[in-house]
Design a protein around this motif. Sequence first.
Motif, PDB file in Angstrom:
ATOM      1  N   LEU A   1      10.129   9.282   1.679  1.00  0.00           N
ATOM      2  CA  LEU A   1       9.878   8.675   3.053  1.00  0.00           C
ATOM      3  C   LEU A   1       8.968   7.603   2.820  1.00  0.00           C
ATOM      4  O   LEU A   1       8.985   6.448   3.514  1.00  0.00           O
ATOM      5  CB  LEU A   1       9.432   9.714   4.025  1.00  0.00           C
ATOM      6  N   VAL A   2       7.769   7.852   2.052  1.00  0.00           N
ATOM      7  CA  VAL A   2       6.750   6.699   1.810  1.00  0.00           C
ATOM      8  C   VAL A   2       7.232   5.346   1.255  1.00  0.00           C
ATOM      9  O   VAL A   2       6.845   4.492   1.641  1.00  0.00           O
ATOM     10  CB  VAL A   2       5.541   7.452   1.044  1.00  0.00           C
ATOM     11  N   LEU A   3       8.115   5.800  -0.014  1.00  0.00           N
ATOM     12  CA  LEU A   3       8.623   4.703  -0.578  1.00  0.00           C
ATOM     13  C   LEU A   3       9.774   3.710   0.108  1.00  0.00           C
ATOM     14  O   LEU A   3       9.779   2.566   0.097  1.00  0.00           O
ATOM     15  CB  LEU A   3       9.233   5.369  -1.822  1.00  0.00           C
ATOM     16  N   VAL A   4      10.415   4.706   0.975  1.00  0.00           N
ATOM     17  CA  VAL A   4      11.547   3.861   1.779  1.00  0.00           C
ATOM     18  C   VAL A   4      10.817   2.837   2.610  1.00  0.00           C
ATOM     19  O   VAL A   4      11.075   1.953   2.975  1.00  0.00           O
ATOM     20  CB  VAL A   4      12.541   4.817   2.305  1.00  0.00           C
TER      21      VAL A   4
ATOM     22  N   ALA B   1       0.670  -1.398   0.155  1.00  0.00           N
ATOM     23  CA  ALA B   1       0.160  -0.078   0.082  1.00  0.00           C
ATOM     24  C   ALA B   1       0.709   1.432   0.117  1.00  0.00           C
ATOM     25  O   ALA B   1       0.403   2.293  -0.805  1.00  0.00           O
ATOM     26  CB  ALA B   1      -1.040  -0.100   1.290  1.00  0.00           C
ATOM     27  N   PHE B   2       1.875   1.440   1.049  1.00  0.00           N
ATOM     28  CA  PHE B   2       3.018   2.472   1.088  1.00  0.00           C
ATOM     29  C   PHE B   2       3.678   2.785  -0.658  1.00  0.00           C
ATOM     30  O   PHE B   2       3.630   3.831  -0.911  1.00  0.00           O
ATOM     31  CB  PHE B   2       4.097   2.249   1.806  1.00  0.00           C
TER      32      PHE B   2
ATOM     33  N   ASP C   1       3.836  18.128  -2.561  1.00  0.00           N
ATOM     34  CA  ASP C   1       3.717  17.413  -1.430  1.00  0.00           C
ATOM     35  C   ASP C   1       4.449  17.996  -0.137  1.00  0.00           C
ATOM     36  O   ASP C   1       3.958  17.911   0.948  1.00  0.00           O
ATOM     37  CB  ASP C   1       4.276  15.974  -1.603  1.00  0.00           C
ATOM     38  N   LEU C   2       5.589  18.658  -0.600  1.00  0.00           N
ATOM     39  CA  LEU C   2       6.242  19.476   0.438  1.00  0.00           C
ATOM     40  C   LEU C   2       5.375  20.345   1.004  1.00  0.00           C
ATOM     41  O   LEU C   2       5.195  20.721   2.162  1.00  0.00           O
ATOM     42  CB  LEU C   2       7.595  19.944  -0.013  1.00  0.00           C
ATOM     43  N   GLN C   3       4.852  21.211  -0.008  1.00  0.00           N
ATOM     44  CA  GLN C   3       3.736  22.294   0.423  1.00  0.00           C
ATOM     45  C   GLN C   3       2.893  21.766   1.326  1.00  0.00           C
ATOM     46  O   GLN C   3       2.327  22.505   2.145  1.00  0.00           O
ATOM     47  CB  GLN C   3       3.215  22.829  -0.949  1.00  0.00           C
TER      48      GLN C   3
END
Length: 268
Positions: free
Chosen positions: A64-67, A32-33, A139-141
């Motif tokens: 971060l999500v992918l790692v 899912a991540f 996404d950072l925003q």
Amino acid sequence: MYYYRYENTEVNCCYKYLMFSYNIIFWLAGVAFIAAGFWAWSEKGVLLDLTKVTQLHGFDPVWLVLVVGGVTFILGFAGCVGALRENICLLKFFSGVIGFIFFLELTAAVLAVVFQSQVREWINEFFLANVKAYRDDIDLQNLIDSLQRMNHCCGAQEPSDWDLNVYFSCNETHRSRERCGVPFSCCISDPADSVVNTQCGYDVRNKPRREWTDHIYVKGCIAALEDWLPGNLYTVAIVFIVISVLQMVGIYLARTLISDIEKVKFSY
């Protein structure tokens, strides 16, 4: 007359399927991540142009999500296959990596307590670097906006930190409509407003500093985090304990299954 003693030459099914059930949840979470990460990248067009990955100057939350997803997927896969196939190598890999991650978490927690001033300085520099890259990645925003709105803060130390961003800078040669402003997430919102006013921060830093408190939050997010932590120590501790217990359970199940498999092998 001879009596034969028959040993149990089967792996304990209870541990085997507990280990499998434990890991299938993490394996699915990892999938899912990873799916969410690649979906986010596809929405930003990164998958069509991979050079965009290296063009972001700030922190991309998708990484971060992918790692996290990748590590969870690999560990879940190793645990599931290792349990079902009774593979000692995969089970040792699983327990070893879980143990290493637990050690890293413990080390990070100790270092954060011992070197508080250095950690605070690093967080401050990290936040300022991402303030500068605020408009580079959606996404950072969204991450910074969420952080500022939830903690009622603006900038790392103060609203003037937004001078580092080219869009909000008060530079006289700057022609942006957002010049000398702050993001809308810095604004003091009215509960009666059903629609978010994304222009509420325009020109606010052109006003006298004493008037800022009427329009925006003036506390920095580093200070807000320092204020939040003491009141939520129990929550942080509970989260850490739950994660640690889950990791210890995984290591216990893996080591117990390894011991069971080795006993069966030596019995033949």
